[in-house]
Enzyme design. Structure first.
Site, PDB file in Angstrom:
ATOM      1  N   TYR A  34     -19.741   0.771   2.011  1.00  0.00           N
ATOM      2  CA  TYR A  34     -17.908  -0.086   0.936  1.00  0.00           C
ATOM      3  C   TYR A  34     -19.001   0.212  -0.728  1.00  0.00           C
ATOM      4  O   TYR A  34     -17.877  -0.195  -1.146  1.00  0.00           O
ATOM      5  CB  TYR A  34     -18.032  -1.957   1.930  1.00  0.00           C
ATOM      6  CG  TYR A  34     -17.007  -2.187   1.660  1.00  0.00           C
ATOM      7  CD1 TYR A  34     -15.903  -1.653   1.856  1.00  0.00           C
ATOM      8  CD2 TYR A  34     -16.693  -3.419   0.247  1.00  0.00           C
ATOM      9  CE1 TYR A  34     -14.573  -2.224   0.553  1.00  0.00           C
ATOM     10  CE2 TYR A  34     -15.630  -3.539  -0.098  1.00  0.00           C
ATOM     11  CZ  TYR A  34     -14.910  -2.749   0.713  1.00  0.00           C
ATOM     12  OH  TYR A  34     -13.373  -4.104  -0.137  1.00  0.00           O
TER      13      TYR A  34
ATOM     14  N   ILE B 248     -10.184 -12.268  -1.492  1.00  0.00           N
ATOM     15  CA  ILE B 248      -8.210 -12.505  -0.886  1.00  0.00           C
ATOM     16  C   ILE B 248      -7.645 -12.278  -0.184  1.00  0.00           C
ATOM     17  O   ILE B 248      -8.392 -11.483   1.315  1.00  0.00           O
ATOM     18  CB  ILE B 248      -7.610 -11.087  -1.822  1.00  0.00           C
ATOM     19  CG1 ILE B 248      -8.320  -9.923  -3.017  1.00  0.00           C
ATOM     20  CG2 ILE B 248      -6.297 -10.828  -1.656  1.00  0.00           C
ATOM     21  CD1 ILE B 248      -8.131 -11.129  -4.220  1.00  0.00           C
TER      22      ILE B 248
ATOM     23  N   SER C 298       1.528  -1.020   3.620  1.00  0.00           N
ATOM     24  CA  SER C 298       2.218  -2.312   4.421  1.00  0.00           C
ATOM     25  C   SER C 298       2.062  -3.889   4.856  1.00  0.00           C
ATOM     26  O   SER C 298       2.947  -4.418   5.520  1.00  0.00           O
ATOM     27  CB  SER C 298       2.598  -1.020   5.475  1.00  0.00           C
ATOM     28  OG  SER C 298       0.927  -1.521   6.537  1.00  0.00           O
TER      29      SER C 298
ATOM     30  N   ASN D 163      -4.851   3.112  -2.499  1.00  0.00           N
ATOM     31  CA  ASN D 163      -5.777   0.985  -1.889  1.00  0.00           C
ATOM     32  C   ASN D 163      -5.599   1.198  -1.112  1.00  0.00           C
ATOM     33  O   ASN D 163      -6.805   0.395  -1.248  1.00  0.00           O
ATOM     34  CB  ASN D 163      -4.128   0.596  -2.213  1.00  0.00           C
ATOM     35  CG  ASN D 163      -4.544  -0.798  -1.981  1.00  0.00           C
ATOM     36  OD1 ASN D 163      -4.420  -1.713  -2.011  1.00  0.00           O
ATOM     37  ND2 ASN D 163      -3.508  -1.195  -0.064  1.00  0.00           N
TER      38      ASN D 163
ATOM     39  N   ASP E 161      -2.804   8.517   8.498  1.00  0.00           N
ATOM     40  CA  ASP E 161      -3.677   8.802   7.903  1.00  0.00           C
ATOM     41  C   ASP E 161      -4.392   9.312   7.234  1.00  0.00           C
ATOM     42  O   ASP E 161      -4.691  10.637   6.625  1.00  0.00           O
ATOM     43  CB  ASP E 161      -4.856   9.053   8.955  1.00  0.00           C
ATOM     44  CG  ASP E 161      -5.980   8.749   9.330  1.00  0.00           C
ATOM     45  OD1 ASP E 161      -6.502   8.711   7.711  1.00  0.00           O
ATOM     46  OD2 ASP E 161      -7.013   9.182   9.671  1.00  0.00           O
ATOM     47  N   VAL E 162      -4.928   8.664   5.350  1.00  0.00           N
ATOM     48  CA  VAL E 162      -5.369   9.145   4.620  1.00  0.00           C
ATOM     49  C   VAL E 162      -6.261   9.989   4.491  1.00  0.00           C
ATOM     50  O   VAL E 162      -6.577  11.060   3.694  1.00  0.00           O
ATOM     51  CB  VAL E 162      -5.190   8.461   2.923  1.00  0.00           C
ATOM     52  CG1 VAL E 162      -4.027   7.225   3.556  1.00  0.00           C
ATOM     53  CG2 VAL E 162      -5.909   6.964   3.384  1.00  0.00           C
TER      54      VAL E 162
END
Length: 251
Positions: A151, A184, A16, A91, A64-65
């Site tokens: 991360y 990005i 999104s 992603n 919510d994956v």
């Protein structure tokens, strides 16, 4: 350039905003039917409308994956609605940028395990259909030291997992690759926030990018569409950086 994606069916998790939104748009502009999910309803529906306006079939659902039952349900509904899955782009990221146990748990659950489960869910259908393309969005943080440990570790694990299953699935005509974006910037994203909240750090990072600017989500989206397409038919098991020369390792 015609990438040969017209009529294909793609799923993009976290589709999104930012990079995910740009990936979904790049695929839709090539005529690919697209399913997207995200936790936030408002941005999801706005992107859904934009994708419908391109003329392709679209399925969008909040998800919510990190809730694996809901992830499975979304993937099943997306496949049923589109008529199969030719392309999966994992992603979603928790973007846990600290170093406490909660950051580790979120990074491993959302960035790594949701991606693993997503791939495992679509692989049987891809085998039955005669092939497919799976893409994991990693990060240049996976490629060298200096980023928050949870991360970076989760993103590095994604690169390793991608390479491993690429070798296993190559005989089945399923290509698997990872893409490693550098810094990005987009409205509402981490770097746009950092630019306002911590301009000294933003400018320090900017100074490390040989190309002299932050990247855009569209640049990641276009690369992803190419890697997903038949034009990249001999590319599998690769980790491809899109970072303007930002990361300095040889690999």
């Amino acid at each position: 350039m015609n990438l040969g994606l017209k009529g294909k069916n793609a799923i993009v998790t976290g589709g999104s905003k930012g990079i995910g939104r740009s990936i979904a748009h790049a695929l839709a502009e090539e005529g690919t039917n697209v399913a997207i999910c995200a936790r936030g309803e408002e941005a999801l529906r706005q992107t859904e409308k934009e994708l419908i306006d391109t003329g392709v079939k679209v399925y969008a659902a909040t998800c919510d994956v990190g809730d694996f039952d809901k992830l499975d349900a979304f993937l099943e509904a997306a496949s049923d609605t589109l008529g199969g899955v030719d392309i999966l782009v994992n992603n979603v990221s928790a973007l846990s940028l600290g170093d406490n146990l909660q950051d580790w748990e979120a990074s491993l659950k959302v960035d790594l395990m949701a991606s693993v489960r997503g791939a495992r869910k679509v692989i049987p259908g891809m085998i039955e259909a005669g092939g497919g393309s799976i893409i994991f969005i990693s990060s240049t943080s996976a490629l060298e030291a200096g980023s928050p440990p949870p991360y970076a570790a989760a993103k590095a694990a994604i690169v390793s997992y991608s390479k491993t299953i690429a070798i296993e699935l190559a005989p089945k005509n399923i290509r698997v690759n990872s893409i490693a974006p550098g810094s990005i910037e987009f409205e509402g994203g981490v770097w746009a926030h950092t630019k306002q909240a911590n301009p000294d750090f933003y400018n320090m990072v900017l100074s490390t990018i040989p190309s002299g600017r932050m990247g855009t989500p569209e640049e990641v989206g276009k690369l992803t569409a190419f890697i997903a397409s038949p034009c990249a038919s001999w590319v599998t098991g690769a980790c491809i950086s899109v970072d303007g020369g930002q990361h300095r390792s040889n690999l």
